[in-house]
Design an enzyme around this catalytic site. Sequence first.
Site, PDB file in Angstrom:
ATOM      1  CD  GLU A  49      94.074 -31.886  12.557  1.00  0.00           C
ATOM      2  OE1 GLU A  49      93.002 -32.472  12.395  1.00  0.00           O
ATOM      3  OE2 GLU A  49      94.131 -30.670  12.823  1.00  0.00           O
TER       4      GLU A  49
ATOM      5  CG  ASN B 287      81.654 -32.359  38.228  1.00  0.00           C
ATOM      6  OD1 ASN B 287      81.287 -32.940  37.192  1.00  0.00           O
ATOM      7  ND2 ASN B 287      81.804 -31.057  38.302  1.00  0.00           N
TER       8      ASN B 287
ATOM      9  CG  ASP C 110      79.148 -31.368  35.112  1.00  0.00           C
ATOM     10  OD1 ASP C 110      79.582 -32.459  34.664  1.00  0.00           O
ATOM     11  OD2 ASP C 110      79.776 -30.302  35.004  1.00  0.00           O
TER      12      ASP C 110
ATOM     13  CG  ASP D 236      93.502 -28.088  15.822  1.00  0.00           C
ATOM     14  OD1 ASP D 236      92.968 -29.198  15.711  1.00  0.00           O
ATOM     15  OD2 ASP D 236      92.973 -27.026  15.454  1.00  0.00           O
TER      16      ASP D 236
ATOM     17  CG  ASP E 129      94.508 -31.011  20.613  1.00  0.00           C
ATOM     18  OD1 ASP E 129      95.003 -30.295  19.735  1.00  0.00           O
ATOM     19  OD2 ASP E 129      93.670 -31.897  20.397  1.00  0.00           O
TER      20      ASP E 129
ATOM     21  CG  ASP F 220      84.924 -34.120  35.268  1.00  0.00           C
ATOM     22  OD1 ASP F 220      85.542 -35.162  35.539  1.00  0.00           O
ATOM     23  OD2 ASP F 220      83.787 -33.872  35.717  1.00  0.00           O
TER      24      ASP F 220
ATOM     25  CG  ASP G 231      80.217 -36.065  34.924  1.00  0.00           C
ATOM     26  OD1 ASP G 231      81.003 -35.258  35.459  1.00  0.00           O
ATOM     27  OD2 ASP G 231      78.971 -35.999  35.029  1.00  0.00           O
TER      28      ASP G 231
ATOM     29  CG  HIS H 191      88.446 -35.137  17.932  1.00  0.00           C
ATOM     30  ND1 HIS H 191      89.771 -35.455  17.658  1.00  0.00           N
ATOM     31  CD2 HIS H 191      88.306 -33.828  17.625  1.00  0.00           C
ATOM     32  CE1 HIS H 191      90.392 -34.377  17.213  1.00  0.00           C
ATOM     33  NE2 HIS H 191      89.529 -33.379  17.191  1.00  0.00           N
ATOM     34  CG  ASP H 192      88.199 -33.916  13.852  1.00  0.00           C
ATOM     35  OD1 ASP H 192      87.361 -33.364  14.590  1.00  0.00           O
ATOM     36  OD2 ASP H 192      89.375 -33.528  13.750  1.00  0.00           O
TER      37      ASP H 192
HETATM   38  C1  GLC Z   1      91.119 -29.921  13.839  1.00  0.00           C
HETATM   39  C2  GLC Z   1      90.387 -30.594  14.979  1.00  0.00           C
HETATM   40  C3  GLC Z   1      88.908 -30.365  14.827  1.00  0.00           C
HETATM   41  C4  GLC Z   1      88.652 -28.884  14.861  1.00  0.00           C
HETATM   42  C5  GLC Z   1      89.497 -28.143  13.825  1.00  0.00           C
HETATM   43  C6  GLC Z   1      89.510 -26.672  14.099  1.00  0.00           C
HETATM   44  O1  GLC Z   1      90.872 -30.492  12.617  1.00  0.00           O
HETATM   45  O2  GLC Z   1      90.742 -31.948  15.036  1.00  0.00           O
HETATM   46  O3  GLC Z   1      88.160 -31.027  15.817  1.00  0.00           O
HETATM   47  O4  GLC Z   1      87.292 -28.629  14.595  1.00  0.00           O
HETATM   48  O5  GLC Z   1      90.842 -28.549  13.834  1.00  0.00           O
HETATM   49  O6  GLC Z   1      90.264 -26.373  15.234  1.00  0.00           O
HETATM   50 CA    CA Z   2      81.771 -33.116  34.955  1.00  0.00          CA
END
Ligand code: GLC
Ligand code: CA
Length: 546
Positions: free
Chosen positions: A254, A25, A27, A202, A100, A31, A23, A319-320
């Site tokens: 993906e 700034n 909040d 994605d 992305d 970012d 972060d 992140h999934d």
């Molecule tokens: C992909 C992303 C995931 C998202 C999904 C829908 O699997 O990695 O985070 O929720 O697509 O966009």
């Molecule tokens: Ca921020």
Amino acid sequence: MRHEKDWYKELVIYQIYLRSFKDGNGDGIGDLKGMIEKLDYLNELGVNAVWMSPVYASPNVDNGYDISDYFSIMEEFGTMQDWEIFRDEAHARGIAVIMDLVLNHTSDQHVWFQESKKSRENPYSDFYIWKDPVSDGGAPNVWMSVFGGSAWEYVPERKQYYLHLFAKEQPDLNWDCLEARQKIFDIIRFWNEKGVDGYRVDAISYLDKGLDGRADFQEKIGTVACVNLEGTHRYIREMAAETFAPDHLMSVGEVNINHEQDARNYSSAKSSEFNMAIPFVLPIVEIQTWSPEKMKRDLEKDYQALKEDGWWARFLSNHDKPRQVSLYGNDGLYWKESAKMLACYIHTLPRTPFVYQGEELGMTNVQYDSIEEYDDIDTKNYYMSMLSNGASKEDALAESQSISRDNSRTPMQWDDSAYAGFSTHKPWLGVNPNYVKINAANQMQDDTSVFRFYQKLIRLRKENPVMIHGHFALCCSKEGPVIAYTRSLEEVTWLIIHNFSEEEQSFEHEKIQSAEQVILSNYDEVKMENGQAKLRAYETLIARIE
Ligand code: GLC
Ligand code: CA
């Protein structure tokens, strides 16, 4: 930056989930300013590309994967100018910028959808997938969305349902519509001109829904029913030819892969789709089915399928998914050993390694005390569905914790100050309490840290083409927790051995002579002589045997 044809093969790609990275700034939300501040850190780690999760304007129903304006930056993340500074500063350090792209669906707040839902006669009417109700007024078919519930939502203005394979706020685009495709390609061209070096695209396996003339699907999950259809490949080829391919921009799709042919279709040079494929596997399936034995089977199968022509991403985290050290390693007693072993595994396998933020510090899963502390839409829906199936609150929480995508979305642990140095403000998602022990500041002062180990691996890759282009061959038993393989290129052969268990294992190979062959290991002294290595808990090593 200008790119040669196969430049993507030499990358080590670092994935940034902005909201949780840094972060800038105060909040509580990560970012672009924060990312700029940490570029020197990434440079020190040695990565040469950054893939940033979506930064576009979004109402954040699915944390940026629901885009309402592809041409502007999400306010919480900063401005276009911040993005440009990031791009320039990244390029100045030789770091490629990978965006992305979410093109299967938009946000329901996107102007195309706002227009489309008004009537059947407007310029955007066909941009989404609209179908009439069946005779009793119900949804067009039985499809469920990935996040639970029907994949269809009724809109009274049109007296029709629209399709959403993900959340209902993520309506699916209609790729069959030529104008929609043209507008989508315009988005990519806009970012190409801004100097982007590549894209992670994605959820790309579902572009063609195959709905025409078919109503009775056996599969209830929409994404399973329509995965990998021929039309999807046609759309991808068209997109690649019009957008990424001419300037050799890196592209990674993906994708959902059901068999080898799918992997080949998406990632072989011959098929002219993506440079690489990054497979998506549902966390729950991965948790329930993984074992070292399965890993070995998959390694062999993938390699055989793709060795002639095909390239793919190597990763254990994103992140999934849950944190890799918690899922495949041991985040207690052997935390450090297993975090290093997994790093060595990813970096020594064929193809391109992806490092997910915090993995280079050995960050672990989190266990919040109540469901209210979770943010992820998928976790919340999962919890509710367990309750409605009769589970107790305790059981529902325990199971949601293990699969939650928030495990990997907790704020980066920069140091041991308040909020882990991520922010001066309470972060949008709770910090993992283990930040006091696991953080970047102390690892950067420690030559034996997980961070330093990643740094060594990344450097080795730059210096040794065998890690990139070497032929791969498994050389271990199909049974048991030891995974071992060789990589060879011209006169060089490396032997790489990992013990995916706490128990001591012995491993035999005729070319093992002595510990002097070792290039890297996660123990101070390696026990290796006369054709045999003795491996301690989560031991990993690279040895040069030719
Ligand atoms: C992909 C992303 C995931 C998202 C999904 C829908 O699997 O990695 O985070 O929720 O697509 O966009
Ligand atoms: Ca921020």
